[in-house]
Scaffold this active site. Structure first.
Site, PDB file in Angstrom:
ATOM      1  N   ASP A 114      75.162 -39.174  29.482  1.00 32.23           N
ATOM      2  CA  ASP A 114      75.931 -39.803  30.281  1.00 32.23           C
ATOM      3  C   ASP A 114      76.831 -39.963  30.109  1.00 32.23           C
ATOM      4  OD1 ASP A 114      73.008 -39.876  31.062  1.00 32.23           O
ATOM      5  OD2 ASP A 114      72.876 -41.842  30.284  1.00 32.23           O
ATOM      6  N   HIS A 173      72.858 -34.053  34.581  1.00 29.77           N
ATOM      7  CA  HIS A 173      74.586 -33.558  34.524  1.00 29.77           C
ATOM      8  C   HIS A 173      75.123 -34.182  35.512  1.00 29.77           C
ATOM      9  CE1 HIS A 173      73.566 -31.202  30.724  1.00 29.77           C
ATOM     10  NE2 HIS A 173      73.646 -32.707  30.451  1.00 29.77           N
TER      11      HIS A 173
HETATM   12  P1  GDP Z   1      76.251 -36.598  32.059  1.00 32.09           P
HETATM   13  O1  GDP Z   1      74.921 -36.857  31.183  1.00 32.09           O
HETATM   14  O2  GDP Z   1      77.190 -36.294  30.329  1.00 32.09           O
HETATM   15  O3  GDP Z   1      76.900 -35.079  32.631  1.00 32.09           O
HETATM   16  O4  GDP Z   1      76.222 -37.530  33.025  1.00 32.09           O
HETATM   17  P2  GDP Z   1      76.169 -37.988  33.706  1.00 32.09           P
HETATM   18  O5  GDP Z   1      76.293 -36.758  35.014  1.00 32.09           O
HETATM   19  O6  GDP Z   1      74.276 -38.836  33.846  1.00 32.09           O
HETATM   20  O7  GDP Z   1      76.794 -39.140  33.924  1.00 32.09           O
HETATM   21  C1  GDP Z   1      78.393 -39.317  35.055  1.00 32.09           C
HETATM   22  C2  GDP Z   1      78.290 -40.046  36.186  1.00 32.09           C
HETATM   23  O8  GDP Z   1      79.633 -40.621  35.666  1.00 32.09           O
HETATM   24  C3  GDP Z   1      77.877 -39.500  37.130  1.00 32.09           C
HETATM   25  O9  GDP Z   1      77.938 -39.728  38.158  1.00 32.09           O
HETATM   26  C4  GDP Z   1      79.434 -39.031  37.594  1.00 32.09           C
HETATM   27  O10 GDP Z   1      79.946 -38.401  38.609  1.00 32.09           O
HETATM   28  C5  GDP Z   1      79.768 -39.866  36.763  1.00 32.09           C
HETATM   29  N1  GDP Z   1      81.275 -39.780  36.251  1.00 32.09           N
HETATM   30  C6  GDP Z   1      82.122 -38.685  35.172  1.00 32.09           C
HETATM   31  N2  GDP Z   1      83.499 -38.998  35.071  1.00 32.09           N
HETATM   32  C7  GDP Z   1      83.780 -39.647  36.471  1.00 32.09           C
HETATM   33  C8  GDP Z   1      84.917 -40.465  35.865  1.00 32.09           C
HETATM   34  O11 GDP Z   1      85.940 -39.564  35.342  1.00 32.09           O
HETATM   35  N3  GDP Z   1      85.573 -40.962  37.045  1.00 32.09           N
HETATM   36  C9  GDP Z   1      84.140 -42.003  37.339  1.00 32.09           C
HETATM   37  N4  GDP Z   1      84.021 -43.095  38.303  1.00 32.09           N
HETATM   38  N5  GDP Z   1      82.627 -41.163  37.736  1.00 32.09           N
HETATM   39  C10 GDP Z   1      82.506 -40.428  36.613  1.00 32.09           C
END
Ligand code: GDP
Length: 424
Positions: free
Chosen positions: A13, A41
């Site tokens: 995440d 993701h």
């Molecule tokens: P992944 O599984 O590693 O792709 O991560 P996830 O998608 O589960 O979690 C990352 C969350 O953080 C998602 O809701 C993204 O839209 C959000 N996100 C990613 N980068 C940023 C950021 O720089 N700032 C904010 N506020 N949200 C972010």
């Protein structure tokens, strides 16, 4: 030809989906090489907001070919639902931009069922599985009790193989769990429905990737979860059942001899962890709720509230080392803007000694975080796009993380949107 892996440094995440979506611009092929539909993701782009589970995050870019390698848990049922959902929102998915390895094993209906039965059996001691069948799938794969997707092209042999598998699996379902057995007709019907859908996408992805590499195409390997959830190097048994490390990308993709030119590790600016297992920096009460709300920390796949805490630099350093990261992306820095002072964990205190080394999993429950406080910037940074426009305390926070973990931070993400990023 450039080969780059984008991997999670922590517990998953971290924002890998968002980074892959951004970086696919420079790549021709995006490959998922491990894990399955338990990923979530999140990608925000011109089509809207998506949580991708099995599809590679390059699926939104015209001209990019997406590959599901032999190392993934091929959940054909959920994959199809995901494809249909994307199509309904205007995203094109066809055999031209999605190729599935004929050597990927099929995640079968009983894997999901067995996952739920085992979690129920464990009761209060459950692992916190997403119940997508991943653990039973991988254990069956290594016992050679799954079906390779390419068997769909050999219906007679497949029928026989399925009957043999069922005979064995029904002993477990009925004998161990007291559940109902699967009938051969039911299994054959499932194969017929799901198999027919995915057949046009199946191919020898190894051959495809070899020729793409020979033509000088750039390859991006997209990992699921993070180093601390890796089966061999993570917080076993609270890991996933596959290898989430960059080192597995060549094996799980179909290109076993490829050398990675770059490994981009994704680190969140604070710590989060979904599910069970030791989590040294865990916050509770008001401080936890505030951080969870600020970061919207609820699982993309399950909606579960994530456990949250200050950035654990001990675990992050270990993640950077095991992933062999050559550069980092620090995400969600904007989420920390509400804090006047920001704690980070620089060491653990373990049995009366301070250590910077990430210990054996069982010792983690005795480890206490040693915290240092860094100055906050206390203003909205979500609109910042240039390093020099970032407030000095935010620059110092990034520099402190970089120095502590020993790897350059190339990208600083300040929002979920594709362009909300600072390139250093
Ligand atoms: P992944 O599984 O590693 O792709 O991560 P996830 O998608 O589960 O979690 C990352 C969350 O953080 C998602 O809701 C993204 O839209 C959000 N996100 C990613 N980068 C940023 C950021 O720089 N700032 C904010 N506020 N949200 C972010």
């Amino acid at each position: 030809m450039k080969a780059c892996a984008i991997v999670g440094i922590n517990w998953g995440d971290e924002g890998k989906g968002r980074m892959v979506d951004l970086l696919t611009e420079g790549y021709d092929v995006v490959i998922r090489y491990q894990g399955g539909g338990n990923a979530g993701h999140t990608v925000v782009n011109e089509y809207g907001k998506f949580a991708l589970h099995l599809l590679p995050s390059g699926v939104f870019r015209p001209g990019v070919v997406n590959v599901l390698g032999n190392g993934v848990a091929l959940d054909a049922e959920n994959l199809w639902a995901e494809i249909e959902a994307l199509r309904a929102r205007g995203v094109a998915v066809s055999p031209a931009n999605l190729k599935i390895s004929d050597r990927a094993s099929l995640l079968l209906p009983w894997h999901r069922e067995q996952d739920a039965l085992e979690e129920a059996r464990l009761g209060a001691k459950q692992y916190g599985s997403t119940k997508q069948g991943i653990a039973p799938f991988y254990s069956d794969k290594y016992q050679k009790k799954t079906i390779l997707a390419g068997e769909l092209f050999y219906p007679d042999a497949l029928r026989e193989h399925l009957a043999e598998l069922l005979e064995w699996k029904n002993l477990i379902l009925t004998g161990v769990y007291g559940a109902r057995p699967y009938s051969p007709e039911e299994a054959a019907a499932w194969i017929e429905t799901c198999g027919t859908r995915i057949k046009p996408y199946l191919c020898d992805t190894g051959a495809f990737l070899r020729s793409a590499a020979a033509e000088g195409k750039n390859l991006l390997f997209e990992a699921q979860l993070g180093a601390l959830r890796d089966l061999d190097y993570g917080i076993y048994p609270y890991t996933t059942s596959s290898n989430a490390l960059a080192a597995y990308a060549p094996l799980g993709s179909g290109l076993p001899t490829v050398k990675l030119d770059e490994v981009i590790g994704v680190v969140k600016a604070y710590s989060t962890c979904v599910g069970e297992g030791p989590f040294v920096c865990e916050l509770s009460g008001e401080a936890a709720s505030r951080l969870r709300e600020a970061g919207g920390e609820y699982g993309a796949k399950t909606g579960r509230p994530r456990r949250v805490g200050p950035l654990d630099l001990v675990a992050t350093r270990y993640g950077v080392q095991t992933q062999g990261a050559t550069a980092l992306a620090l995400t969600k820095l904007d989420v920390l803007s509400y804090l006047k002072e920001i704690p980070v964990c620089t060491q653990y205190e373990l049995d009366g000694q301070r250590t910077e080394r990430f210990p054996f999993p069982l010792a983690l429950s005795r480890a206490k975080p040693v915290l240092e406080t860094l100055e906050g910037w206390h203003c909205d940074i979500s609109g910042v796009r240039r390093w020099e426009d970032l407030p000095a305390p935010a620059q110092r926070y990034v520099a402190a993380v970089e120095e502590s973990v020993g790897c350059p931070i190339r990208y600083v993400s300040v929002g979920p949107e594709r362009d909300a990023v600072i390139l250093r």
